[in-house]
Write a protein that holds these residues in place. Structure first.
Motif, PDB file in Angstrom:
ATOM      1  N   TRP A 219      35.105  45.966  41.651  1.00  0.00           N
ATOM      2  CA  TRP A 219      35.488  45.735  40.416  1.00  0.00           C
ATOM      3  C   TRP A 219      34.623  44.477  39.597  1.00  0.00           C
ATOM      4  N   ASP A 221      35.626  43.230  36.478  1.00  0.00           N
ATOM      5  CA  ASP A 221      36.484  42.429  35.591  1.00  0.00           C
ATOM      6  C   ASP A 221      37.769  42.843  35.759  1.00  0.00           C
ATOM      7  N   ALA A 222      38.856  42.204  34.874  1.00  0.00           N
ATOM      8  CA  ALA A 222      40.210  42.359  35.060  1.00  0.00           C
ATOM      9  C   ALA A 222      40.612  43.847  34.819  1.00  0.00           C
ATOM     10  N   SER A 223      39.778  44.712  34.215  1.00  0.00           N
ATOM     11  CA  SER A 223      40.050  46.015  33.847  1.00  0.00           C
ATOM     12  C   SER A 223      40.352  46.699  35.180  1.00  0.00           C
ATOM     13  N   GLY A 224      39.892  46.047  36.347  1.00  0.00           N
ATOM     14  CA  GLY A 224      40.091  46.990  37.662  1.00  0.00           C
ATOM     15  C   GLY A 224      41.216  46.768  38.213  1.00  0.00           C
ATOM     16  N   SER A 226      44.370  47.468  37.811  1.00  0.00           N
ATOM     17  CA  SER A 226      45.388  48.764  38.034  1.00  0.00           C
ATOM     18  C   SER A 226      44.848  49.489  38.973  1.00  0.00           C
ATOM     19  N   GLU A 227      43.502  49.878  39.199  1.00  0.00           N
ATOM     20  CA  GLU A 227      43.030  50.475  40.102  1.00  0.00           C
ATOM     21  C   GLU A 227      43.165  50.019  41.502  1.00  0.00           C
ATOM     22  N   TYR A 377      47.162  36.512  33.980  1.00  0.00           N
ATOM     23  CA  TYR A 377      47.267  37.332  35.168  1.00  0.00           C
ATOM     24  C   TYR A 377      47.876  36.675  36.553  1.00  0.00           C
TER      25      TYR A 377
END
Length: 409
Positions: A219, A221-224, A226-227, A377
């Motif tokens: 991943w 960036d921070a969008s990863g 949750s995954e 975060y």
């Protein structure tokens, strides 16, 4: 409805990645042996310790993964950059290299020998042959320089181990009522060391360094995040189920029978009268998978941690990175080939890890509350409470490890 549920489960399996690498790291021959002894000697009574271990691992690994994804820094780099004082900086670098680098080299021999000894007991082929074969296989995989290939291979091993050990546990027809009772915390007389060992083989310091670096490969960036959390939950729960399945199998097969087992290889061998020769061979395959998975991940963890602490490039094709994992793996291959363990190195590794585990846990908790590094975060209150509880356990484990090394236990 059932089809949708099946699709949802398959989708979750597809998210498995860096956390599955961590699971492959802690499900080694040592874990299988410890779980075998727990079940054979204490029945289902210590299942709760594995549940606690999995929860503790999830808490720490989630923090480690979040650190890597958000800051694009591994734990080794974060540790090195945290201190302005040069003395503290070099002390932290020494701790990382000694506990993680040298520790992985010492334990790599145990990983290879553990799997090889079990396979020798089952197949009759010498461990001096199995050990180098496992080491050479790990070498070939790591030398490809492809993290994605390594990750896919280890995910496959985790899924295979899940099928093997969980199926074996179901076949022995365990007492479900006793399993439920075993989930309630209790410490039978003489079991305290096994409890600590079960936690210690699951909550492993080098996995925090491995995870914080591995997530950056997956991943960007921070969008990863949750995954990544889904990856952690699926992978760690599967890892816990594997360990619990070994406890259940050993308990159903040996508890109360008077049959003594000293390692997982003997457990595999003695399952034959109960389950038939095919079950023995399947269990042997699980042992091989456990040994091979740890043989791959320990050198990789050492390379990530050491490179991060020294500020080197963390690229699997980088020459310095390769030198680190090659050194760790070659030590494991050589000592497994001659059937010897580097006892002095293992004693040093135990002492270093005894110091390192609580220090890493405390530092990780500290850095995860650094708003300038993580912004929104940072840890929530719930994460901090859970983290603090795990730190207390880490301190206890560290003290136990040091006491054992210095002959106080």
């Amino acid at each position: 409805m059932e089809q949708e549920s099946s699709k949802g489960f398959i989708a979750k399996l597809k998210t498995m990645g860096p956390a599955a690498v961590v699971t492959a790291a802690f499900i080694g021959p040592g874990t299988v042996t410890t779980a075998s002894l727990a079940g054979a000697n204490y029945g289902y009574a210590l299942l709760w310790a594995m549940v606690f271990s999995v929860i503790a691992t999830i808490v720490l690994q989630e923090m480690s993964a979040r650190l890597g994804i958000v800051t694009r820094k591994g734990l080794g780099e974060a540790l090195r950059e945290q201190f302005d004082n040069p003395v503290m900086k070099y002390v932290s670098i020494f701790l990382v290299i000694s506990a993680i680098g040298i520790g992985c080299a010492a334990y790599e021999t145990g990983n290879i020998l553990g799997g090889a000894l079990g396979l020798e007991a089952v197949t009759g082929i010498s461990m001096n042959i199995w050990g180098p074969l496992m080491g050479i296989g790990a070498f070939a995989l790591l030398y490809t320089g492809s993290y994605k290939l390594v990750e896919k291979f280890l995910v496959g091993l985790v899924v295979a181990m899940s099928c093997i050990f969980i199926t074996t546990a179901i076949i022995v027809r365990p007492d479900l009522g006793m399993i439920a009772k075993g989930l309630i915390p209790s410490v039978p007389e003489g079991s305290v060391f096994i409890v600590i060992a079960l936690i210690g083989t699951t909550v492993v310091p080098y996995n925090l360094f491995l995870h914080s670096s591995a997530v950056q490969e997956r991943w960007k960036d921070a969008s990863g995040i949750s995954e990544s959390k889904a990856d952690i939950l699926v992978s760690m729960i599967l890892g816990g189920l594997i360990s619990m399945a070994v406890i259940v199998t050993a308990s159903a097969a040996f508890f109360g029978t008077g049959i003594a087992i000293s390692n997982a290889g003997e457990m595999a061998q003695q399952l034959e009268p109960l389950l038939g020769s095919w079950a023995k061979n399947i269990f042997a395959l699980g042992l091989f998978s456990a040994g091979l998975s740890s043989a791959v991940t320990a050198p990789l963890a050492a390379a990530y941690a050491t490179a991060g602490a020294l500020g080197w490039e963390k690229d699997m094709k980088d020459k310095k990175f390769r030198i680190i994992w090659m050194a760790v793996l070659i030590i494991g291959i050589v000592f497994s080939a001659i059937g010897l363990k580097p006892l002095s190195a293992i004693i040093f590794a135990q002492a270093a890890n005894g110091i390192m585990l609580p220090i890493v846990a405390i530092f990780l908790l500290y850095v995860m509350n650094n708003k300038s590094r993580l912004n929104e975060y940072v840890n929530s209150k719930a994460s901090n409470i859970l983290g603090f509880m795990v730190v207390l356990v880490a301190i206890g484990l560290g003290l136990k490890s040091l006491a054992k090394v210095f002959g106080l236990m």
